[in-house]
Write a protein that holds these residues in place. Structure first.
Motif, PDB file in Angstrom:
ATOM      1  N   HIS A 122       0.832  -1.212   0.000  1.00 18.51           N
ATOM      2  CA  HIS A 122       0.000   0.000   0.000  1.00 18.51           C
ATOM      3  C   HIS A 122       0.861   1.253   0.000  1.00 18.51           C
ATOM      4  O   HIS A 122       2.086   1.180   0.020  1.00 18.51           O
ATOM      5  N   THR A 136       0.431  -7.415   2.098  1.00 18.66           N
ATOM      6  CA  THR A 136      -0.462  -6.553   2.881  1.00 18.66           C
ATOM      7  C   THR A 136      -1.784  -6.281   2.156  1.00 18.66           C
ATOM      8  O   THR A 136      -2.697  -5.726   2.746  1.00 18.66           O
ATOM      9  N   HIS A 190      -4.669  -9.817   6.280  1.00 19.48           N
ATOM     10  CA  HIS A 190      -3.869  -8.723   6.838  1.00 19.48           C
ATOM     11  C   HIS A 190      -4.735  -7.479   7.039  1.00 19.48           C
ATOM     12  O   HIS A 190      -4.693  -6.842   8.098  1.00 19.48           O
ATOM     13  N   LYS A 191      -5.535  -7.138   6.035  1.00 17.06           N
ATOM     14  CA  LYS A 191      -6.344  -5.915   6.137  1.00 17.06           C
ATOM     15  C   LYS A 191      -7.315  -6.006   7.322  1.00 17.06           C
ATOM     16  O   LYS A 191      -7.484  -5.050   8.065  1.00 17.06           O
ATOM     17  N   VAL A 228      -5.406  -5.416  10.553  1.00 21.11           N
ATOM     18  CA  VAL A 228      -5.006  -4.019  10.773  1.00 21.11           C
ATOM     19  C   VAL A 228      -6.223  -3.180  11.192  1.00 21.11           C
ATOM     20  O   VAL A 228      -6.115  -2.322  12.079  1.00 21.11           O
ATOM     21  N   ARG A 229      -7.378  -3.452  10.604  1.00 23.50           N
ATOM     22  CA  ARG A 229      -8.586  -2.702  11.012  1.00 23.50           C
ATOM     23  C   ARG A 229      -8.913  -2.989  12.476  1.00 23.50           C
ATOM     24  O   ARG A 229      -9.270  -2.091  13.226  1.00 23.50           O
ATOM     25  N   TRP A 260      -6.562  -0.992  14.543  1.00 20.94           N
ATOM     26  CA  TRP A 260      -6.938   0.429  14.557  1.00 20.94           C
ATOM     27  C   TRP A 260      -8.023   0.654  15.611  1.00 20.94           C
ATOM     28  O   TRP A 260      -7.943   1.565  16.432  1.00 20.94           O
ATOM     29  N   SER A 276      -2.941   8.688   9.297  1.00 22.23           N
ATOM     30  CA  SER A 276      -3.886   8.468   8.195  1.00 22.23           C
ATOM     31  C   SER A 276      -3.649   9.534   7.142  1.00 22.23           C
ATOM     32  O   SER A 276      -3.056  10.581   7.420  1.00 22.23           O
ATOM     33  N   GLY A 300      -4.823   2.106   0.006  1.00 25.69           N
ATOM     34  CA  GLY A 300      -4.451   1.639   1.340  1.00 25.69           C
ATOM     35  C   GLY A 300      -5.664   1.027   2.018  1.00 25.69           C
ATOM     36  O   GLY A 300      -6.708   0.833   1.388  1.00 25.69           O
ATOM     37  N   ILE A 301      -5.500   0.746   3.287  1.00 25.95           N
ATOM     38  CA  ILE A 301      -6.610   0.179   4.065  1.00 25.95           C
ATOM     39  C   ILE A 301      -7.411   1.351   4.618  1.00 25.95           C
ATOM     40  O   ILE A 301      -6.838   2.226   5.281  1.00 25.95           O
ATOM     41  N   ILE A 340      -5.181   4.232   6.102  1.00 22.39           N
ATOM     42  CA  ILE A 340      -4.254   4.066   7.229  1.00 22.39           C
ATOM     43  C   ILE A 340      -2.814   4.256   6.727  1.00 22.39           C
ATOM     44  O   ILE A 340      -2.439   3.725   5.673  1.00 22.39           O
ATOM     45  N   ASP A 374       0.110   0.131   8.914  1.00 19.68           N
ATOM     46  CA  ASP A 374      -0.387  -1.029   8.163  1.00 19.68           C
ATOM     47  C   ASP A 374       0.711  -2.107   8.080  1.00 19.68           C
ATOM     48  O   ASP A 374       0.523  -3.255   8.488  1.00 19.68           O
TER      49      ASP A 374
END
Ligand code: ME8
Length: 504
Positions: free
Chosen positions: A52, A95, A100-101, A104-105, A108, A208, A215-216, A226, A231
């Motif tokens: 990303h 990623t 993975h996404k 990461v969420r 967050w 961000s 990106g995510i 993010i 990430d």
């Protein structure tokens, strides 16, 4: 699990194809993984790609490709490199993968609910090359008076709404962690560098971006993506998270990284982990750079060397050996093909290759391939019979502390002694004069080769397998076998040269 060992490489940006610098970090991590496995550890070893961010989005645009198709294409080249390098990685994390996404969420949301994320707006300079916000005191200027980042790229001015991570809040906790864990960052010079940076004060970190989309997306705030480093760093855990069997490997035992990305790993990463209430990795080792005529080898400087070209031309073990031997791990080193050829011919062909080839050929020629017993042992024989066991502790502690070049020097001091012993004992004369002594000398030598070969396995894995096959033993021998011997009465296989001479 007590016996586990988790090691990682950085996940590489897919803005361009891999170069020798990436191959280097991956080969080092693979060497450690193989070394630890031979020491009896259960290994998890991952590498992967960081897909990303603005840098990758811009690279896709330059190729007129949608970002997803672009990253799919380039990450294939990194996956291919793991095969060419014969890495023993257990997984390859990308990623852009859902596993993975999602992770990461989740992170967050956790950092947010722990009160460590707030909305503000960012105003300042940004390096797309480093994917990093740049402080005023890190900025230099070029002849056109443009502002440059630490990697020499022209900085972009950013002014956009942004979520922030309360990095400043973690300053004291980080300092305390460094003080209590002096082995956390290696080498020691980097540890001191990080401590003095953090002591100088930490500002909250913009995490961000709104001015691009690749990106995510931020949960509940889909106009933000993010920050690519938040990430990317979590790949080290997202790679374990979807499988219960692998979760136990966290915390990582070693993150191997280049010194360019130490700040992210030694400051941001433990702060994110503390905020998420997760364990901190045991060790971050920041190595130096391969340079070309004194300049860092890098995609953006356009002076890169293709590892696949080198491996096609010289062989896998050969490149691995050179990279591990030529520089002390941690230092910078200049790469040249001339130095490579010189080292391969002298260390691999003349020293190791020659020892194995001539000893095994003599066993075939004089004893019909059979290992006979030793019955006339003198002090020189005894010294060589015990030399590997005597040096093993030193080799082991050098490998444990990632001093690969120094560990190789120990092995080569034994190889040179073995060659000198062959010259001195002159088996070709003993064949005529003293058959008993000849059997003893060849027995000493074959056992010496067996033991040397145990030590070289993590460094020259393909050659070590071939040599074990020639010795007619199993192709992998653990370090705990170091006191074993080749059985009397066994027959070796016909030797084949393992390291042909390279024409200069
Ligand atoms: O930094 N000499 O990816 P990247 C030695 N995606 N090693 C070198 C090198 C050189 N000249 N050039 C590169 C990123 N490397 C991020 C990492 S991790 C969560 C995210 C190696 O593609 C070295 O390991 O720029 C360096 O740290 C890494 O490649 C940078 O790769």
């Amino acid at each position: 699990m007590k016996n586990k060992y988790y090691i990682t490489t950085p996940i590489y940006y897919v803005n361009d194809k891999p170069h020798l610098g990436h191959a280097y970090t991956s080969l080092v991590a693979d060497t450690v993984a193989r070394f630890k496995k031979l020491s009896g550890k259960k290994i998890f070893f991952i590498t992967g790609t960081d897909e990303h961010g603005q840098k990758v989005q811009e690279a896709a645009k330059r190729k007129n490709m949608p970002p997803k198709s672009f990253v799919d294409k380039v990450s294939k080249e990194f996956i291919n490199l793991t095969k060419v390098l014969k890495l023993t990685n257990n997984d390859f994390i990308r990623t852009s993968e859902e596993r993975h996404k999602n992770y990461v969420r989740k992170i967050w949301e956790l950092l947010f609910s722990n009160g460590d994320i707030y909305l503000g707006s960012y105003k300042g300079w940004y390096s797309v090359r480093d994917e990093s916000f740049v402080a005023e005191n890190e900025i230099t200027k070029n002849e056109n008076n443009e502002k440059l980042g630490p990697s020499g790229d022209v900085l972009k001015w950013l002014e956009e709404p942004s979520y922030f991570f309360k990095l400043s809040k973690w300053q004291d906790k980080l300092m305390e962690y460094y003080e209590n864990n002096p082995d956390f960052i290696k080498p020691i010079s980097r540890y001191n560098e990080v401590k003095s940076f953090v002591r100088g004060g930490l500002q909250d970190l913009s995490i961000s971006r709104t001015s691009f989309t690749w990106g995510i997306s931020v949960p509940g705030s889909s106009d933000h993506v993010i920050y690519v480093w938040l990430d990317a760093l979590f790949n080290y855990i997202s790679a374990l998270d979807t499988n219960e069997k692998f979760k136990i490997f966290w915390p990582a035992d070693a993150h191997i990284v280049g010194k360019d990305i130490l700040k992210f790993h030694a400051i941001f990463w433990p702060a994110f982990l503390m905020s998420a209430n997760l364990k901190i990795p045991n060790n971050i080792f920041a190595h130096g750079w391969w340079t070309i005529n004194g300049e860092k080898m890098s995609k953006s400087l356009g002076n890169v060397i293709d590892p696949i070209y080198l491996i096609d031309k010289y062989g896998n073990d050969q490149i691995r050996y050179f990279l591990l031997r030529e520089i002390s791990f941690g230092d910078d080193g200049n790469f040249s093909e001339k130095a490579l050829v010189k080292r391969l011919n002298s260390d691999l062909t003349n020293d190791l290759g020659n020892l194995v080839q001539r000893v095994l050929s003599m066993i075939i020629k004089y004893n019909n391939g059979e290992i006979l017993q030793r019955d006339e042992i003198d002090n020189e024989d005894l010294e060589l019979l015990n030399i590997v066991e005597n040096k093993f502790r030193e080799y082991n502690s050098l490998m444990e502390t990632f001093q690969f070049s120094q560990a190789i020097i120990i092995i080569w001091s034994i190889i040179r002694k073995a060659n000198a012993y062959v010259d001195k004992k002159a088996p070709w004369n003993l064949f005529k004069e003293n058959k008993n002594k000849l059997s003893t000398v060849l027995n000493v030598l074959v056992n010496l080769i067996y033991k040397i070969n145990i030590l070289i396995q993590p460094i020259l894995p393909i050659a070590a397998k071939k040599i074990f096959l020639q010795l007619n033993v199993q192709e992998e021998q653990k370090f705990s076998y170091i006191n074993n011997e080749i059985k009397v009465g066994m027959k070796i296989n016909k030797p084949e040269g393992v390291f042909p001479r390279i024409i200069e």
